[in-house]
Scaffold this motif. Structure first.
Motif, short mmCIF file in Angstrom:
data_model
loop_
_atom_site.label_atom_id
_atom_site.label_comp_id
_atom_site.label_asym_id
_atom_site.label_seq_id
_atom_site.Cartn_x
_atom_site.Cartn_y
_atom_site.Cartn_z
N GLY A 174 -12.31 -9.50 -6.33
CA GLY A 174 -11.62 -9.80 -7.58
C GLY A 174 -12.11 -9.02 -8.78
O GLY A 174 -11.68 -9.28 -9.91
N ALA A 175 -13.02 -8.06 -8.59
CA ALA A 175 -13.57 -7.30 -9.72
C ALA A 175 -12.52 -6.36 -10.30
O ALA A 175 -11.74 -5.75 -9.57
N GLN A 176 -12.52 -6.23 -11.62
CA GLN A 176 -11.65 -5.30 -12.32
C GLN A 176 -12.52 -4.29 -13.07
O GLN A 176 -13.32 -4.66 -13.92
N VAL A 177 -12.35 -3.00 -12.74
CA VAL A 177 -13.15 -1.94 -13.36
C VAL A 177 -12.75 -1.78 -14.82
O VAL A 177 -11.56 -1.66 -15.15
N ILE A 178 -13.74 -1.77 -15.70
CA ILE A 178 -13.51 -1.57 -17.13
C ILE A 178 -13.75 -0.12 -17.52
O ILE A 178 -12.97 0.49 -18.24
N SER A 179 -14.86 0.44 -17.02
CA SER A 179 -15.17 1.84 -17.28
C SER A 179 -15.99 2.41 -16.14
O SER A 179 -16.79 1.69 -15.52
N VAL A 180 -15.80 3.70 -15.87
CA VAL A 180 -16.54 4.36 -14.80
C VAL A 180 -16.68 5.85 -15.13
O VAL A 180 -15.73 6.47 -15.62
N TYR A 181 -17.89 6.38 -14.89
CA TYR A 181 -18.14 7.81 -15.11
C TYR A 181 -19.32 8.24 -14.23
O TYR A 181 -20.31 7.50 -14.15
N PRO A 182 -19.23 9.41 -13.59
CA PRO A 182 -18.06 10.30 -13.54
C PRO A 182 -16.91 9.67 -12.75
O PRO A 182 -17.13 8.71 -12.00
N LEU A 183 -15.71 10.21 -12.94
CA LEU A 183 -14.56 9.67 -12.23
C LEU A 183 -14.79 9.78 -10.73
O LEU A 183 -15.23 10.82 -10.24
N PRO A 184 -14.51 8.74 -9.98
CA PRO A 184 -14.72 8.77 -8.52
C PRO A 184 -13.86 9.85 -7.86
O PRO A 184 -12.75 10.15 -8.31
N ASP A 185 -14.37 10.41 -6.79
CA ASP A 185 -13.59 11.35 -5.99
C ASP A 185 -12.56 10.61 -5.14
O ASP A 185 -11.55 11.18 -4.74
N SER A 186 -12.84 9.33 -4.89
CA SER A 186 -11.89 8.49 -4.15
C SER A 186 -11.96 7.07 -4.70
O SER A 186 -13.07 6.55 -4.89
N PRO A 187 -10.81 6.44 -4.99
CA PRO A 187 -9.45 7.00 -4.91
C PRO A 187 -9.22 8.04 -6.01
O PRO A 187 -9.55 7.79 -7.18
N ALA A 188 -8.67 9.17 -5.63
CA ALA A 188 -8.55 10.31 -6.54
C ALA A 188 -7.70 10.00 -7.76
O ALA A 188 -7.97 10.48 -8.86
N LEU A 189 -6.66 9.20 -7.59
CA LEU A 189 -5.73 8.89 -8.69
C LEU A 189 -5.89 7.46 -9.18
O LEU A 189 -4.98 6.92 -9.81
N GLY A 190 -7.04 6.86 -8.90
CA GLY A 190 -7.24 5.47 -9.31
C GLY A 190 -7.21 5.28 -10.81
O GLY A 190 -6.77 4.25 -11.31
N PHE A 191 -7.65 6.32 -11.56
CA PHE A 191 -7.70 6.20 -13.02
C PHE A 191 -6.32 6.02 -13.61
O PHE A 191 -6.17 5.45 -14.70
N ALA A 192 -5.28 6.51 -12.93
CA ALA A 192 -3.92 6.42 -13.45
C ALA A 192 -3.47 4.96 -13.57
O ALA A 192 -2.60 4.65 -14.40
N GLN A 193 -4.04 4.10 -12.76
CA GLN A 193 -3.69 2.67 -12.80
C GLN A 193 -4.89 1.82 -13.23
O GLN A 193 -4.94 0.64 -12.94
N ASN A 194 -5.86 2.47 -13.93
CA ASN A 194 -7.06 1.78 -14.39
C ASN A 194 -7.82 1.10 -13.25
O ASN A 194 -8.43 0.06 -13.44
N TYR A 195 -7.73 1.70 -12.07
CA TYR A 195 -8.42 1.21 -10.88
C TYR A 195 -8.07 -0.24 -10.56
O TYR A 195 -8.89 -1.00 -10.07
#
Length: 255
Positions: A167-188
């Motif tokens: 149930g965790a919701q990512v608020i911020s992450v750096y560096p951007l993960p390599d997988s899922p590659a497009l996770g940032f588009a949906q705020n993970y």
């Protein structure tokens, strides 16, 4: 005994000793998976792929079956890459298990997978931000990967996986993960696992997420915490509460 008969024996013994001395192991890859818990600890599993030279296969098989070899003994054989890559100097590590796998024949020679698992405390810090809302921040100081001029980095053929609590919701992450590659588009959103591959810098690593606890979980955790304090007496207290409630209802309805 004739000297001519002794020479072949000495030559054979010398070659055997050289084989032991030149035992060769090459680390081909490291895969580290960190499963985060809501109590700020983490369960870590590491799989290290090792190439075993032909001259070392017999020794590896013998060492694998030996019962008296510790992790430090294996580290002397394999090298510095065989180590715990998640270490908290201000916390503790416990429950260490190490399992050297069998030799596997490939087109490029023989390889083996060495598996290590352990628990680490205080991998994250937690703050209560609202009713049943808990904010977690990953402690980047626990990383024990390759040291570069810029700081800690993932070495060649090294993968870091982080599994988030349910149930965790990512608020911020750096560096951007390599997988899922497009996770940032949906705020993970609905992402449960993040991965970073070789050469990723970790000196400024950031991972912040929020876990919302359901009312059912809150009640369950409340009783679990009481049980940790009172032990078996928790059940006695619950039975007494139920008994008192039934007595109260009985007298109330009998009036």
């Amino acid at each position: 005994m004739n000297i001519k008969n002794i020479l072949p024996i000495l030559f054979f013994i010398t070659m055997m000793l050289l084989a032991e001395t030149n035992a060769s192991y090459t680390v081909l890859g490291i895969n580290t998976t960190v499963t985060l818990n809501t109590n700020t600890s983490a369960y870590v599993t590491e799989v290290i792929k090792v190439a075993v030279s032909n001259i070392s296969t017999s020794q590896y098989s013998a060492d694998r079956l030996a019962l008296n070899l510790s992790l430090s003994n294996w580290q002397e054989l394999i090298g510095p890459d065989l180590t715990e890559h998640i270490v908290n100097p201000k916390g503790m590590m416990y429950g260490l298990n190490f399992l050297p796998g069998p030799l596997i024949t490939t087109d490029n020679g023989k390889v083996a997978y060495l598996k290590m698992s352990y628990y680490v405390s205080n991998v994250t810090t937690m703050n209560i931000t609202g009713p049943r809302a808990f904010k977690y921040s990953f402690n980047k100081d626990v990383f024990n990967f390759e040291a570069a001029k810029s700081g800690i980095v993932l070495g060649p053929n090294t993968t870091l996986n982080i599994i988030l609590p349910k149930g965790a919701q990512v608020i911020s992450v750096y560096p951007l993960p390599d997988s899922p590659a497009l996770g940032f588009a949906q705020n993970y959103r609905n992402v449960t696992e993040l991965s970073w591959y070789q050469n990723e810098p970790l000196s400024t690593f950031t991972l912040v997420y929020v876990v919302h606890e359901s009312l059912q979980d809150e009640v369950l955790n409340f009783f679990l915490n009481i049980y940790k304090i009172l032990g078996i007496y928790t059940y006695v207290i619950i039975i007494l509460i139920i008994a008192l409630f039934l007595i109260y209802m009985y007298f109330k309805l009998s009036k």
